[in-house]
Design an enzyme around this catalytic site. Structure first.
Site, short mmCIF file in Angstrom:
data_model
loop_
_atom_site.label_atom_id
_atom_site.label_comp_id
_atom_site.label_asym_id
_atom_site.label_seq_id
_atom_site.Cartn_x
_atom_site.Cartn_y
_atom_site.Cartn_z
N ASP A 56 0.31 -4.07 1.83
CA ASP A 56 0.82 -3.47 1.03
C ASP A 56 -0.11 -3.40 -0.22
O ASP A 56 -1.17 -3.77 0.03
CB ASP A 56 1.81 -4.83 0.63
CG ASP A 56 1.02 -6.10 0.03
OD1 ASP A 56 -0.04 -6.33 -0.57
OD2 ASP A 56 1.17 -7.63 0.54
N ALA A 79 5.38 3.92 5.29
CA ALA A 79 5.12 2.56 4.89
C ALA A 79 3.71 2.91 4.10
O ALA A 79 2.82 3.39 4.36
CB ALA A 79 4.77 1.79 6.27
N HIS A 80 3.28 1.28 3.31
CA HIS A 80 2.16 1.29 2.53
C HIS A 80 0.98 1.84 2.98
O HIS A 80 -0.06 2.94 2.21
CB HIS A 80 2.49 0.34 2.00
CG HIS A 80 1.12 -0.26 1.24
ND1 HIS A 80 -0.57 -0.66 1.56
CD2 HIS A 80 0.79 0.13 -0.14
CE1 HIS A 80 -1.14 -0.72 1.02
NE2 HIS A 80 -0.67 -0.08 -0.62
N GLY A 81 0.50 1.28 4.49
CA GLY A 81 -0.71 1.86 5.02
C GLY A 81 -0.56 3.04 5.54
O GLY A 81 -2.41 4.08 4.45
#
Length: 92
Positions: A28, A50-52
């Site tokens: 995150d 997503a964040h990653g």
């Protein structure tokens, strides 16, 4: 990208060396400082946006997401190859 794995469970206490492959269950925004040093990313969960993987793309490092049990089957120090284009992680 081939380098030593660094399995991280808590970004607040993690130490990443240049060239390390960051292996985590998920990430995150609190993980972002680790991306400055990591050479690649492997996560157990995630999605394309997503964040990653988003931050990995921004920093130009390869990422492979949705690798089941990555933090259990990969150990810190193991040599791993991350091919973000092919979506593969190879443990040597």
């Amino acid at each position: 990208m081939t380098g030593p794995a660094r399995v991280v469970r808590d970004p607040g206490t993690a130490h990443i060396e240049p060239g390390d492959v960051l292996v985590a269950a998920t990430t995150d925004p609190g993980w972002t400082p680790l991306f400055l040093t990591a050479a690649a990313l492997v996560t157990e969960t995630g999605a394309v946006m997503a964040h990653g993987p988003t931050v990995a793309r921004e920093y130009g490092i390869p990422a492979v997401i949705c690798v089941p049990e990555a933090t259990r089957t990969i150990s810190t120090g193991q040599l791993v190859t991350v091919d973000g284009g092919a979506g593969t992680v190879t443990v040597h």
